[in-house]
Scaffold this active site. Structure first.
Site, mmCIF file in Angstrom:
data_model
loop_
_atom_site.group_PDB
_atom_site.id
_atom_site.type_symbol
_atom_site.label_atom_id
_atom_site.label_comp_id
_atom_site.label_asym_id
_atom_site.label_seq_id
_atom_site.Cartn_x
_atom_site.Cartn_y
_atom_site.Cartn_z
ATOM 1 C CG HIS A 1 -2.285 0.608 0.936
ATOM 2 N ND1 HIS A 1 -2.710 1.762 1.548
ATOM 3 C CD2 HIS A 1 -3.296 0.218 0.125
ATOM 4 C CE1 HIS A 1 -3.919 2.070 1.128
ATOM 5 N NE2 HIS A 1 -4.302 1.146 0.258
ATOM 6 C CG HIS B 1 -6.954 -0.609 -7.445
ATOM 7 N ND1 HIS B 1 -7.783 0.482 -7.260
ATOM 8 C CD2 HIS B 1 -6.459 -0.916 -6.221
ATOM 9 C CE1 HIS B 1 -7.785 0.829 -5.985
ATOM 10 N NE2 HIS B 1 -6.991 -0.002 -5.321
#
Length: 384
Positions: free
Chosen positions: A183, A283
């Site tokens: 992340h 994503h």
């Protein structure tokens, strides 16, 4: 052919931004312009696009895309490209609905009949992953993704990484594949250590091992690990992607269809990636419209490999939230998962029907989802 009559947008819970376009003949299409934590900025951009593009021919999707991008002078970036994505997806939906065809047929037709998927476990501060992984397995998933770490300092104790390896081991022991999402939380000193520690456990991929702006660090890291490196949610166009493909530093590209200019641009990005032997895994921890658009791309893209699904992701359920990817669609069985796959969408357009009454009802009172962040024990800002 028909001119664009109206462009509307709807901020809905938990954190999504939908776009509806209607032409002068009453044909319509839905898009999604979600940019998590920045809805107001995208809405402002959509207001400008409404003034600009009402009256354009709805079928001339590429002309509108090129005009929005190239005649803006200041190009790209998450806000403009997310707004453009919402409009672009809606126009493709409108066109394929008008022709009574599934969208992927207009893009060359199907290369597969079902779509491999994964979902999330663990939350922002990952925990209880064994129980969560078992629940996902029971739902039909055979792969999951979780945050690799909590917040980590630029240079932290190696002990901060030990639980990351243990969580990976636990999920793998259940017979599931697992992707580890760094992340962008880790900086280079810690990312190198964690990649090496995870390697014996063979995760499906490591995602954003460093922030995307550190392209030279990602290139260095790619030479230090055999784990596939994935990223792309913070790349907003083929020009942003180009450097990583040229550097051969990534193995899996993860553009977000709601951030990178929509269907038109993600198709171009996918073709570029294929030429570099890089897989596509879009994503999408977002809403049902973005997910349906991704599914249409998956149906017709040779180098597609696996699709992220936001089904009951922690962002949707935190604080007792009741809105999830099934809330705004008519057929609640659309996203059923069997042995790791979702059946390809066969309906016209994006392949889903939106419950417009529910969208309009929720949009009347929905607040914007605020940006998030971590703060270290010393009060310093940490990456989220």
């Amino acid at each position: 052919m028909g001119k664009i009559k109206t462009i509307e947008y709807f901020r809905v819970l938990p954190r999504w931004l939908f776009v509806k376009i209607t032409d002068e003949h009453g044909n319509h299409g839905w898009g999604e312009a979600t940019l998590e934590g920045h809805s107001q900025a995208v809405e402002g951009c959509l207001d400008a696009m409404i003034q600009r593009f009402v009256g354009y021919e709805a079928d001339n999707i590429e002309l509108l895309w090129q005009t929005a991008h190239r005649h803006s002078f200041y190009r790209g970036g998450p806000v403009l490209m997310s707004a453009l994505a919402g409009v672009d997806i809606a126009l493709w939906d409108l066109l394929s609905r008008r022709l009574s065809l599934p969208l992927h047929v207009l893009l060359g037709g199907a290369v597969r009949h079902k779509i491999k998927v994964y979902s999330w476990i663990g939350g922002d501060r990952p925990r209880d992953v064994e129980a969560a992984a078992k629940e996902r397995y029971a739902q039909g998933f055979r792969a999951v993704k979780m945050n690799a770490t909590e917040d980590v300092d630029w240079l932290d104790s190696p002990k901060a990484l030990e639980t990351s390896v243990e969580r990976c081991r636990i999920v793998k022991a259940l017979g599931m594949d697992v992707g580890l999402d760094f992340h962008g939380r880790l900086h280079k000193p810690m990312a190198k250590q964690l990649a090496k520690a995870l390697e014996p456990h063979r995760p499906l991929f490591i995602e954003e091992p460093l922030l995307s702006e550190h392209y030279e660090g990602i290139k260095q890291l790619s030479g230090l690990t055999t784990i596939p490196i994935a990223l792309g949610e913070r790349l907003y166009s083929r020009w942003d992607v180009k450097r990583f493909l040229h550097d051969t530093s990534i193995d899996v590209l993860q553009p977000d269809i709601s951030h990178c200019g929509g269907i038109s641009e993600i198709r171009r990005i996918a073709s570029m990636a294929e030429a570099y032997d890089v897989a596509l895994a879009p994503h999408c921890p977002l809403g049902p419209i973005a997910l349906a658009a991704c599914m249409q791309i998956a149906m017709c893209t040779p180098n597609f490999t696996i699709q992220e699904m936001g089904l009951t992701i922690h962002y949707n359920t935190e604080g007792g939230g009741e809105y999830d990817i099934k809330n705004y669609i008519v057929d609640k069985g659309t996203w059923d998962v069997t042995d790791g796959y979702v059946e390809g969408l066969k309906g016209v357009g994006l392949g889903i029907e939106i419950d417009e009454e529910e969208v309009r009802r929720v949009a009347k009172t929905a607040n914007a989802w605020p940006p998030k962040g971590f703060v270290g024990p010393d009060g310093s800002i940490r990456e989220w």
